[in-house]
Scaffold this active site. Structure first.
Site, PDB file in Angstrom:
ATOM      1  CG  ASP A   1     -10.314  -0.536  11.825  1.00 36.80           C
ATOM      2  OD1 ASP A   1     -10.967   0.057  12.711  1.00 36.80           O
ATOM      3  OD2 ASP A   1     -10.556  -0.435  10.610  1.00 36.80           O
TER       4      ASP A   1
ATOM      5  CD  GLU B   1     -13.854   0.628   5.966  1.00 40.30           C
ATOM      6  OE1 GLU B   1     -13.160   0.447   6.993  1.00 40.30           O
ATOM      7  OE2 GLU B   1     -14.319  -0.299   5.271  1.00 40.30           O
TER       8      GLU B   1
ATOM      9  CD  GLU C   1     -13.124   2.281  11.047  1.00 40.08           C
ATOM     10  OE1 GLU C   1     -12.582   1.987  12.136  1.00 40.08           O
ATOM     11  OE2 GLU C   1     -12.899   1.679   9.982  1.00 40.08           O
TER      12      GLU C   1
ATOM     13  NE  ARG D   1     -14.562   0.054   0.585  1.00 41.32           N
ATOM     14  CZ  ARG D   1     -14.555  -0.142   1.899  1.00 41.32           C
ATOM     15  NH1 ARG D   1     -13.934  -1.201   2.406  1.00 41.32           N
ATOM     16  NH2 ARG D   1     -15.134   0.715   2.701  1.00 41.32           N
TER      17      ARG D   1
ATOM     18  CD  GLN E   1     -11.807  -4.294   1.835  1.00 45.40           C
ATOM     19  OE1 GLN E   1     -12.083  -3.170   1.415  1.00 45.40           O
ATOM     20  NE2 GLN E   1     -12.375  -4.797   2.914  1.00 45.40           N
TER      21      GLN E   1
ATOM     22  CB  THR F   1      -5.405   5.324   9.309  1.00 44.07           C
ATOM     23  OG1 THR F   1      -5.207   4.048   8.701  1.00 44.07           O
ATOM     24  CG2 THR F   1      -6.649   5.282  10.190  1.00 44.07           C
TER      25      THR F   1
ATOM     26  CD  GLU G   1     -21.600   0.078   4.513  1.00 40.58           C
ATOM     27  OE1 GLU G   1     -22.460  -0.270   5.330  1.00 40.58           O
ATOM     28  OE2 GLU G   1     -20.579   0.734   4.835  1.00 40.58           O
TER      29      GLU G   1
END
Ligand code: CA
Length: 429
Positions: free
Chosen positions: A131, A203, A205, A241, A244, A261, A378
């Site tokens: 990634d 996320e 992507e 998070r 993380q 994923t 975000e």
């Protein structure tokens, strides 16, 4: 290369293909499907509301293309993608001819299956997953949260940042995503605890699928790197998070990101995306030029893609009330600081061997504007600014029963829109 297969006037005899939001005849994405009742997974292409069985129609293709297509009877696209861009292009030409010539209909129509009755599988047996971190706005936003004084580290504009992810937990879109357990240290606590993640996030992507690989010790020059890409899908890098934040230093992401994923099932080939190639957006004034091993004029001129990406959320209560999904963001793949070819060239630059079916994530693609932020971290400013939903519910991070659906499509003046389908998952306790 734009050719007759991109002609907006082309007519496909599969009626549902005309004006289809994702799968008109100009797309012809590749995937692995099976039929209800337990047929063996094998290669297919999406056309309108149908899936065409590629193994069944292989005898209608050129001999070497047919041989490559028949390998998908093993349940993966690995060997087909390994055959390289010339075979993939001639497969596209062959399928386009079969699906636009009404005289071919009697030989082909029996091998079309209603997509609603098909199960879609992972397109590749994924040997390795890496990634990257090419979304510079995301890197700045996340960096500001984790390191307010030092959001973007000095290497970012020189080296495509990435980490080795976990291939075994990549799953095709659909179904449940189990909330992970993990070690966290909540704010104000001296010692960490262990329990369900309370800051579960997604996320947004893109997935870059490697076609032809390279031998160990043999780097891929930047000018050849694009030819090693079979196509693109959507990717959701589910992220815990709180885990993380506690575990990421000094070696980077680990259990916060390897529990699941998601990828969308259809591989949209680079040929299908040819009309949507763009120049790599110019770097802001003062940014360094890419080092020579990452710089190729043709790649800079047309190595970026303009693909629109959208994220939708529904809660259990919203579904029960029959409410439309809430749009969390809409943005573009032009947010990538590096092109897909630069990621391939960099990954192989030390001699690391890439293999067919390897998966490269772009990293979260956030735009500059908050309406295009690609993660809840975000959008909610690290959980400090909740999102209001039409049911009166609010969200900072994902709750059990929440469904996240990512979609993507490419469109341009005078071209037929092509889509990626969706990458979806529902949070389960
Ligand atoms: Ca990521």
């Amino acid at each position: 290369m734009i050719d007759h297969t991109h002609d907006p006037a082309a007519v496909c005899w599969v009626e549902s293909a005309a004006g289809h939001a994702d799968f008109p005849v100009q797309n012809l994405p590749l995937g692995i499907f099976s039929l209800a009742g337990g047929s063996a997974p094998r290669g297919g292409t999406a056309i309108g509301d149908a899936v065409l069985d590629l193994v069944a129609i292989a005898p209608l293709l050129e001999a070497d293309v047919a041989a490559a297509v028949k390998t998908t009877a093993g349940g993966t696209l690995n060997a087909l993608a390994a055959a390289g861009p010339d075979v993939l292009r001639r497969l596209r030409h062959g399928l386009f001819a079969l699906l636009t010539d009404p005289a071919q209909r009697p030989k082909v129509a029996n091998h079309l299956h209603d997509a609603a009755g098909c199960t879609l599988h992972l397109p590749f047996a994924i040997g390795d997953y890496t990634d990257f971190y090419t979304g510079i706005h995301h890197a700045e936003n996340i960096g500001r949260i984790f390191r307010p004084d030092n959001p973007l580290l000095p290497n970012y504009k020189y080296v495509p940042i990435g980490y080795h992810g976990r291939a075994s937990s990549v799953r095709v879109s659909g179904g449940e995503v189990r909330r992970p357990m993990g070690q966290t240290r909540p704010a104000g606590h001296e010692a960490p605890g262990f329990g369900p993640s309370r800051r579960l996030d997604y996320e947004l992507e893109m997935a870059i699928w490697v076609g032809q690989g390279n031998e160990l010790g043999q780097p891929v020059p930047i000018g050849e790197a694009g030819a090693h890409i079979a196509g693109l899908s959507l990717l959701n890098d589910w992220s815990a998070r709180d885990v993380q934040a506690w575990e990421y230093q000094p070696l980077g992401p680990f259990l916060a990101k390897n529990f699941h994923t998601g990828v969308s099932p259809w591989v949209v080939t680079l040929d299908a995306l040819a009309p949507f190639r763009r120049a790599q957006p110019p770097r802001p004034a003062g940014d360094p030029a890419p080092l020579p091993y990452l710089y190729d004029e043709a790649d800079q001129a047309s190595g970026a893609f303009d693909i629109t990406m959208e994220v939708l959320l529904t809660t259990r209560a919203m579904r029960e009330a029959g409410l439309s999904p809430h749009r969390l963001s809409i943005g573009s793949t032009l947010a990538m600081y590096w092109t897909p070819a630069q990621l391939v060239a960099h990954h192989a630059s030390n001699g690391c061997n890439l293999a067919p079916g390897d998966l490269l994530g772009t990293g979260t693609l956030s735009g500059a504007d908050p309406s295009s932020f690609g993660s809840l971290m975000e959008i909610t400013a690290s959980g400090t600014q909740p999102i209001a939903l039409p049911t009166g519910e609010t969200r900072t991070f994902l709750e059990d029963g929440d469904e996240v659906v990512m979609t993507a499509w490419a469109e341009a003046e005078g071209r037929v829109r092509v889509g990626f389908g969706s990458c979806a998952g529902v949070i389960a306790p």
